[in-house]
Design a protein around this motif. Structure first.
Motif, PDB file in Angstrom:
ATOM      1  N   GLY A 100       0.613  -1.174  -0.021  1.00  0.00           N
ATOM      2  CA  GLY A 100      -0.063   0.113  -0.071  1.00  0.00           C
ATOM      3  C   GLY A 100       0.757   1.260  -0.004  1.00  0.00           C
ATOM      4  N   PHE A 101       2.184   1.323  -0.281  1.00  0.00           N
ATOM      5  CA  PHE A 101       3.047   2.280  -0.232  1.00  0.00           C
ATOM      6  C   PHE A 101       3.136   2.990  -1.747  1.00  0.00           C
ATOM      7  CE2 PHE A 101       4.406   0.765   3.469  1.00  0.00           C
ATOM      8  CZ  PHE A 101       4.892   1.700   4.233  1.00  0.00           C
ATOM      9  N   VAL A 102       2.633   2.145  -2.808  1.00  0.00           N
ATOM     10  CA  VAL A 102       2.793   2.734  -4.187  1.00  0.00           C
ATOM     11  C   VAL A 102       1.605   2.339  -4.952  1.00  0.00           C
ATOM     12  CG1 VAL A 102       4.306   2.328  -6.198  1.00  0.00           C
ATOM     13  CG2 VAL A 102       5.430   2.474  -3.976  1.00  0.00           C
ATOM     14  N   LEU A 128       2.119   6.242  -2.558  1.00  0.00           N
ATOM     15  CA  LEU A 128       0.689   6.585  -1.902  1.00  0.00           C
ATOM     16  C   LEU A 128       0.746   7.224  -0.569  1.00  0.00           C
ATOM     17  CD1 LEU A 128      -1.283   3.481  -3.175  1.00  0.00           C
ATOM     18  CD2 LEU A 128      -1.442   5.791  -3.928  1.00  0.00           C
ATOM     19  N   ILE A 129       1.959   6.960   0.286  1.00  0.00           N
ATOM     20  CA  ILE A 129       2.093   7.305   1.475  1.00  0.00           C
ATOM     21  C   ILE A 129       3.333   8.584   1.253  1.00  0.00           C
ATOM     22  CG2 ILE A 129       3.213   6.821   3.649  1.00  0.00           C
ATOM     23  CD1 ILE A 129       0.661   5.098   3.157  1.00  0.00           C
ATOM     24  N   LYS A 159       4.545  11.504   6.648  1.00  0.00           N
ATOM     25  CA  LYS A 159       3.900  10.546   7.340  1.00  0.00           C
ATOM     26  C   LYS A 159       4.745   9.274   7.515  1.00  0.00           C
ATOM     27  CE  LYS A 159      -0.512   8.060   6.961  1.00  0.00           C
ATOM     28  NZ  LYS A 159      -1.732   7.899   6.417  1.00  0.00           N
ATOM     29  N   TYR A 160       5.573   8.594   6.733  1.00  0.00           N
ATOM     30  CA  TYR A 160       6.149   7.385   6.809  1.00  0.00           C
ATOM     31  C   TYR A 160       7.385   7.894   8.162  1.00  0.00           C
ATOM     32  CZ  TYR A 160       9.107   3.538   6.753  1.00  0.00           C
ATOM     33  OH  TYR A 160       9.850   2.343   7.250  1.00  0.00           O
ATOM     34  N   LYS A 161       7.999   9.011   7.616  1.00  0.00           N
ATOM     35  CA  LYS A 161       8.910   9.453   8.670  1.00  0.00           C
ATOM     36  C   LYS A 161       8.347   9.514  10.124  1.00  0.00           C
ATOM     37  CE  LYS A 161      11.168  12.994   6.959  1.00  0.00           C
ATOM     38  NZ  LYS A 161      11.780  14.402   6.637  1.00  0.00           N
ATOM     39  N   SER A 162       7.455  10.038  10.340  1.00  0.00           N
ATOM     40  CA  SER A 162       6.776  10.031  11.633  1.00  0.00           C
ATOM     41  C   SER A 162       6.549   8.808  12.220  1.00  0.00           C
ATOM     42  CB  SER A 162       5.281  10.914  11.671  1.00  0.00           C
ATOM     43  OG  SER A 162       4.595  10.985  12.662  1.00  0.00           O
ATOM     44  N   PHE A 163       5.813   7.914  11.468  1.00  0.00           N
ATOM     45  CA  PHE A 163       5.653   6.568  11.718  1.00  0.00           C
ATOM     46  C   PHE A 163       6.918   5.725  12.306  1.00  0.00           C
ATOM     47  CE2 PHE A 163       5.955   2.203  10.107  1.00  0.00           C
ATOM     48  CZ  PHE A 163       4.930   1.553  10.876  1.00  0.00           C
TER      49      PHE A 163
END
Length: 130
Positions: free
Chosen positions: A51-53, A67-68, A72-76
């Motif tokens: 679900g990233f691309v 898609l991400i 948002k990923y950095k925070s996660f």
């Protein structure tokens, strides 16, 4: 959201930079020694399954896009990192880096001022307008 492997993250870094790319474009941006085209293609399909691309089809070719959002990923990732290594404590994280990098009091003060300035930028309404 799942944490990315090193290879997946490397592909995502390129996609975040390019915003849209074919596998050949992604491969061109990777450092030497470049992985095989099929390897990059496989990793991109794995990222799509996670679900990233996403992709747009152009005949048999696919143009991929994230898609991400990177932030948002950095925070996660940072939250997972902090909970896994520092019990979710920013204080423990800063303490570790201060000790590990031999930061002095002045450098720590500058770091805290920088953090505070960034927090103030994110929340310009600090309640003083009430």
């Amino acid at each position: 959201m799942k944490e990315l492997t090193k290879a997946e993250e490397e592909i995502m870094q390129v996609l975040w930079q390019l915003e849209r790319a074919f596998v050949r474009d992604i491969r061109e941006q990777l450092p030497e020694p470049k992985p095989a085209y099929n390897t990059v293609s496989t990793i991109v399909r794995i990222l799509e399954n996670k679900g990233f691309v996403g992709h747009d089809a152009f005949g048999k070719s696919h143009q991929y896009y994230p898609l991400i959002a990177q932030d948002k990923y950095k925070s996660f990732f940072l939250k997972n990192f902090m909970s896994g290594y520092f019990s979710g404590s920013f204080e423990k994280l800063v303490s570790f880096f201060a000790k590990d990098n031999n930061l002095n009091v002045q450098e720590l003060d500058q770091l805290m001022q920088h953090v505070k300035a960034n927090l103030d930028e994110e929340d310009p309404d600090d309640g003083s307008n009430a």
